[in-house]
Design a protein around this motif. Structure first.
Motif, mmCIF file in Angstrom:
data_model
loop_
_atom_site.group_PDB
_atom_site.id
_atom_site.type_symbol
_atom_site.label_atom_id
_atom_site.label_comp_id
_atom_site.label_asym_id
_atom_site.label_seq_id
_atom_site.Cartn_x
_atom_site.Cartn_y
_atom_site.Cartn_z
ATOM 1 N N UNK A 1 -27.878 12.057 -41.255
ATOM 2 C CA UNK A 1 -26.842 10.942 -42.412
ATOM 3 C C UNK A 1 -25.490 10.841 -42.638
ATOM 4 N N UNK A 2 -25.202 12.347 -43.019
ATOM 5 C CA UNK A 2 -23.625 12.443 -42.851
ATOM 6 C C UNK A 2 -23.018 11.996 -41.744
ATOM 7 N N UNK B 1 -19.713 9.176 -41.682
ATOM 8 C CA UNK B 1 -18.273 9.706 -41.618
ATOM 9 C C UNK B 1 -18.548 8.735 -39.688
ATOM 10 N N UNK B 2 -19.359 7.963 -39.597
ATOM 11 C CA UNK B 2 -19.242 6.816 -38.232
ATOM 12 C C UNK B 2 -18.530 5.504 -39.404
ATOM 13 N N UNK B 3 -18.819 5.617 -40.321
ATOM 14 C CA UNK B 3 -18.924 4.455 -40.964
ATOM 15 C C UNK B 3 -17.123 4.595 -41.735
ATOM 16 N N UNK B 4 -16.507 5.682 -41.622
ATOM 17 C CA UNK B 4 -15.545 5.863 -42.096
ATOM 18 C C UNK B 4 -14.433 6.074 -41.472
ATOM 19 N N UNK C 1 -30.610 22.641 -43.736
ATOM 20 C CA UNK C 1 -30.981 21.278 -44.663
ATOM 21 C C UNK C 1 -31.578 20.771 -42.347
ATOM 22 N N UNK C 2 -32.598 20.118 -42.935
ATOM 23 C CA UNK C 2 -33.197 18.885 -42.226
ATOM 24 C C UNK C 2 -31.624 17.938 -41.216
#
Length: 243
Positions: free
Chosen positions: A212-213, A217-220, A205-206
């Motif tokens: 984005x992942x 993760x930072x938002x979580x 994957x790019x």
């Protein structure tokens, strides 16, 4: 040994005086013992402040104490007379014997007199203590309602403090459980992220998808930390409200 016929008329007089003094001494012993028995009886402790005093010291039976003191004075008077008479006995051996007898009588009378005096002091102390106890009881009866109210207020305050402490402990335990749950979720997210990265690397994957992942993760992480902070703030606010 009888000295009724020895030392002239002085010997007979000494013998009579000595016998009389011994009889009085026995009576004094019985009187002192009777006074002490009366004082140790259960009813002897309930003296009033107006109880009669004997010789200014106080005794359980004033009449008996006065009789004992009178007999002691008689014995001491006989001892004084015998002390003069034994000195006129010609024989030194008999003088020494009568000297010792008179001294023994005087010592026994002094000992009983001291016992009666100590008893009188104890009685005066008991009367004083009984009076002080009565005064304390009167004050206690007058202030009993106020004291009971103070005890009730203190009991209520202690119960309120125990309730607040129990509530705070429960809130703290709940907060700890929530934090542990967040910690477990963070560990699971890390494991999922690592597995996802491995899978994404495998399928090629790019980089934009990977970024984005990472942002997710930072938002979580921020959500998890925010939840922890909010929980702590709520616990502190609840503790202040309860106190």
């Amino acid at each position: 040994m009888d000295f009724a016929g020895g030392g002239g008329g002085g010997g007979a007089s000494l013998s009579d005086m000595h016998q009389r003094a011994r009889r009085l001494l026995l009576s004094v012993r019985d009187g002192v013992a009777r006074i002490e028995r009366l004082a140790s009886a259960p009813t002897s402790s309930s003296y009033s402040s107006s109880a009669p005093l004997v010789g200014g010291s106080g005794a359980g039976d004033p009449a008996a104490a006065e009789e004992v003191r009178r007999e002691m004075a008689q014995i001491q008077g006989l001892c004084a007379q015998m002390d003069r008479l034994w000195r006129s006995i010609p024989a030194k051996g008999q003088r020494d014997i009568w000297k010792r007898k008179v001294e023994q009588l005087s010592e026994e009378v002094d000992s009983l007199k001291d016992t009666l005096h100590k008893h009188s002091l104890r009685q005066r102390k008991r009367i004083l203590e009984a009076k002080e106890r009565a005064e304390l009881f009167e004050r206690a009866n007058g202030e009993s309602s106020h004291i009971l109210q103070i005890f009730d207020d203190e009991a209520q305050a202690r119960q309120s403090a125990r309730n607040s402490s129990r509530t705070l402990d429960e809130a703290f335990a709940t907060g700890v459980a929530i934090l542990e749950k967040y910690s477990d979720q963070r560990e699971r997210l890390k494991r999922v992220q690592r597995k996802a990265l491995d899978v994404l690397n495998i399928v090629g994957l790019s980089n934009s998808v990977l970024k984005l992942i990472e942002r997710r993760h930072r938002v979580d992480k921020k959500i998890a930390y925010g939840g922890m902070i909010i929980t702590v703030v709520l616990m502190v606010a609840f503790w202040r409200l309860t106190h």
